[in-house]
Design an enzyme around this catalytic site. Structure first.
Site, short mmCIF file in Angstrom:
data_model
loop_
_atom_site.label_atom_id
_atom_site.label_comp_id
_atom_site.label_asym_id
_atom_site.label_seq_id
_atom_site.Cartn_x
_atom_site.Cartn_y
_atom_site.Cartn_z
N GLU A 118 15.60 30.09 13.45
CA GLU A 118 16.95 30.68 13.42
C GLU A 118 16.90 32.07 14.02
O GLU A 118 15.82 32.63 14.24
CB GLU A 118 17.50 30.69 11.98
CG GLU A 118 17.82 29.27 11.50
CD GLU A 118 18.36 29.19 10.09
OE1 GLU A 118 18.47 30.25 9.43
OE2 GLU A 118 18.65 28.08 9.64
N HIS A 233 29.21 35.12 10.23
CA HIS A 233 28.38 34.14 10.94
C HIS A 233 29.04 33.91 12.28
O HIS A 233 30.25 33.69 12.35
CB HIS A 233 28.28 32.84 10.15
CG HIS A 233 27.18 31.95 10.63
ND1 HIS A 233 27.23 31.30 11.84
CD2 HIS A 233 26.00 31.61 10.07
CE1 HIS A 233 26.11 30.60 12.00
NE2 HIS A 233 25.35 30.77 10.94
N ARG A 278 22.39 38.28 14.05
CA ARG A 278 23.70 37.67 13.80
C ARG A 278 24.86 38.62 14.10
O ARG A 278 25.88 38.20 14.63
CB ARG A 278 23.70 37.29 12.32
CG ARG A 278 24.61 36.20 11.98
CD ARG A 278 24.33 35.74 10.59
NE ARG A 278 23.42 34.62 10.59
CZ ARG A 278 23.16 33.89 9.51
NH1 ARG A 278 23.72 34.20 8.36
NH2 ARG A 278 22.35 32.87 9.58
N HIS A 337 30.52 35.03 6.10
CA HIS A 337 29.54 34.05 5.63
C HIS A 337 28.73 34.57 4.45
O HIS A 337 28.32 33.80 3.60
CB HIS A 337 28.62 33.72 6.80
CG HIS A 337 27.61 32.66 6.52
ND1 HIS A 337 27.96 31.39 6.13
CD2 HIS A 337 26.24 32.68 6.58
CE1 HIS A 337 26.87 30.66 5.96
NE2 HIS A 337 25.81 31.43 6.21
N ARG A 372 21.60 40.63 6.89
CA ARG A 372 20.63 39.68 6.34
C ARG A 372 20.01 38.82 7.44
O ARG A 372 20.71 38.29 8.31
CB ARG A 372 21.34 38.77 5.33
CG ARG A 372 20.48 37.69 4.74
CD ARG A 372 21.30 36.82 3.81
NE ARG A 372 22.37 36.19 4.55
CZ ARG A 372 22.35 34.94 4.97
NH1 ARG A 372 21.31 34.17 4.72
NH2 ARG A 372 23.37 34.43 5.63
C1 SIN Z 1 22.75 28.92 9.23
O1 SIN Z 1 22.29 27.81 9.00
O2 SIN Z 1 23.08 29.33 10.35
C2 SIN Z 1 22.99 29.82 8.10
C3 SIN Z 1 21.72 30.20 7.50
C4 SIN Z 1 21.95 31.40 6.66
O3 SIN Z 1 23.09 31.89 6.57
O4 SIN Z 1 20.99 31.91 6.13
#
Ligand code: SIN
Length: 512
Positions: A118, A233, A278, A337, A372
């Site tokens: 990620e 998000h 993010r 988010h 985060r």
């Molecule tokens: C995601 O799956 O993009 C979200 C993961 C997260 O918010 O930690």
């Protein structure tokens, strides 16, 4: 008529049935414990909607030091490195603990954890379950484990309304529910009530989550921290569904690209490209939308027909919106988010109020800083839920209830969503934040249905107005640069109200 449930006197009370709450109740067992949950167990929790998984440095090329470095970089100077190092250092144990409670994480054909990637992670380290159904799989297993423990009493359909204190310490919890109002006499309460996305029009959280735990703790006098840091998000599915459905960052981790309506890959020149932190991606997408454009995820080349196998839940959500994600562009937009701020806690989850512990998204431990790192939240919920429970079990005392207040009206955040969304969004400035403070203060000080949500929103606005810089998820058009020294801010509700009153009375003086 408020009923006092003497049969539960002295038991620890866990408020909330997401990951942090369930782990805490299980860790407290066999000590008799009460879980108070607004819906059915696990039904109204963001944990169950988590797609990505849990960050843990389990790969051969990885270690906790690299995970910590990525966490601190994403946190943009505001993480507490000691707290972050401690939580990250327990990641492997957290995964093992969840496995003992029956969670089956996805494995590759050789029997090792299948690790996802990620944004802003320098290694593949996302441990997941059911492809993109990690949260649901974890919550299902923990609910089954709770059902096997007769020491855990579950009060479903009850909402915590006020924390009762005597001489500055917790002595009980006032709740309302299907049978009327009740009081649980207890000197140990753990808040694990989740986030505050329900304050905003566009969120991936359950709409009813407006930061109840923050309002409860703030009214009890607890110190709050980092309230200004609300994480957007970048890629919620842009459809009519509310709350918005998430399209996990893991889809970009598998190579999906972001394009605008002209087909331009607008992240191509940004360091990290689609997997930049993010806040960076969310601002870039917001800018495309603000100029009247549209943004899409293109997973056709990276995943194509494999999309539904790796991401079955996201594929189903796309199909519900009439999109085949393997062969068509997926429309996306930013949405609230996660909240990095919350009730300030120490490393055992204790707040500044004696007898009040806080864990999960409602807490501000110092792990996340200004932004985060993806999939650190389920890790924090597991580690801190268990730590708080172990710490609670060391304190036993018989509560002495004082006066019981009347129950406030059922909270409703609908009337403040427009103001919060307009003034406390991805891009902020002094005028907008002062506008928010002026609208929210009378509601926060009143006793109507919007009072509790307005307190939470007002705290965001006051903290945000004091941070005269852009850092992590807090981006100001009037202060685009970072200050040289990064400082976390902590304050209690009384101080925030005083600042808000001063700000609005200055407005009044100027206009008179
Ligand atoms: C995601 O799956 O993009 C979200 C993961 C997260 O918010 O930690």
């Amino acid at each position: 008529m408020t009923e006092i449930l003497h049969q539960f006197k002295g038991r620890p009370v866990v408020v909330g049935s997401g990951l942090a709450g369930l782990i805490a109740a299980l860790t407290l067992a066999p000590e008799p414990t009460v879980i108070v949950t607004r819906g059915a167990l696990g039904a109204e929790t963001s944990s169950a909607w988590a797609q990505g998984g849990i960050a843990a440095s389990l790969g051969a090329d990885d270690n906790p030091g690299l995970h910590l470095a990525d966490t601190l970089a994403a946190g943009d100077g505001l993480c507490d490195p000691g707290v972050a190092g401690g939580i990250i250092g327990e990641a492997q144990d957290a995964i093992a603990l969840l496995q003992r409670y029956g969670v089956r994480f996805d494995q590759n054909p050789s029997g090792e954890f299948a690790l996802g990637l990620e944004a802003a992670h320098s290694r593949r380290r996302i441990v997941h379950a059911g492809g993109d159904g990690s949260g649901a799989a974890i919550i299902r297993a923990l609910i089954a484990a709770v059902a096997k423990r007769s020491s855990i009493a579950v009060l479903e359909g009850f909402e915590a309304r006020r924390i009762l204190t005597a001489d500055g310490s917790v002595c009980g919890l006032l709740c309302s529910g299907p049978t009327g109002d009740i009081v649980l006499p207890s000197s140990r309460v753990l808040l694990a009530t989740g986030g505050l996305g329900g304050l905003y029009e566009a969120t991936t959280n359950p709409a009813s989550n407006f930061g109840q735990g923050i309002a409860l703790a703030a009214r009890a006098g607890a110190v709050l921290a980092d309230m200004e840091f609300v994480q957007f998000h970048p890629t919620a599915l842009d459809s009519r569904r509310r709350p918005l459905a998430l399209v996990s960052e893991a889809v970009r981790g598998e190579g999906a690209e972001l394009v605008n309506e002209r087909g331009e890959r607008f992240m191509a020149d940004t360091p990290g490209e689609e997997l930049a932190p993010r806040d960076v991606v969310a601002r870039a997408i917001s800018a495309e939308i603000a100029r009247g454009g549209r943004v899409f995820l293109d997973a056709r080349r990276a995943l194509g027909p494999r999309f539904g196998v790796r991401f079955p839940a996201i594929a189903a959500l796309c199909h519900e919106a009439g999109i085949d994600p393997g062969s068509a562009l997926i429309p996306v937009r930013p949405a609230v988010h996660y909240h990095m701020g919350g009730v300030a806690t120490d490393e055992e989850g204790q707040s500044s109020v004696a007898g009040l512990w806080v864990a999960g998204e409602v807490a501000s431990t110092g792990l996340h800083g200004a932004n985060r790192l993806a999939s650190n939240s389920l890790l924090e919920a597991t580690v801190m839920g268990a730590r708080a429970a172990r710490n609670m079990s060391l304190f036993r005392s018989q509560p002495a209830l004082g006066d019981i207040p009347s129950t406030p009206p059922i909270a409703d955040s609908a009337s403040i969503r427009t103001v919060v969304s307009r003034h406390l969004g991805v891009l902020r400035n002094a005028g907008a934040m002062h506008g928010a403070i002026a609208s929210l203060l009378p509601l926060a000080e009143g006793d109507g249905a919007s009072s509790d949500p307005a307190i939470v929103a007002l705290l965001i606005a006051v903290f945000a107005s004091l941070r005269t810089e852009s850092r992590g998820a807090h981006a100001r058009t009037d202060f685009p640069l970072k200050q040289l020294v990064a400082r976390r801010r902590k304050m209690a509700l009384d101080e925030a109200l005083a600042i808000a009153r001063a700000a609005t009375s200055q407005d009044f003086a100027r206009s008179a």
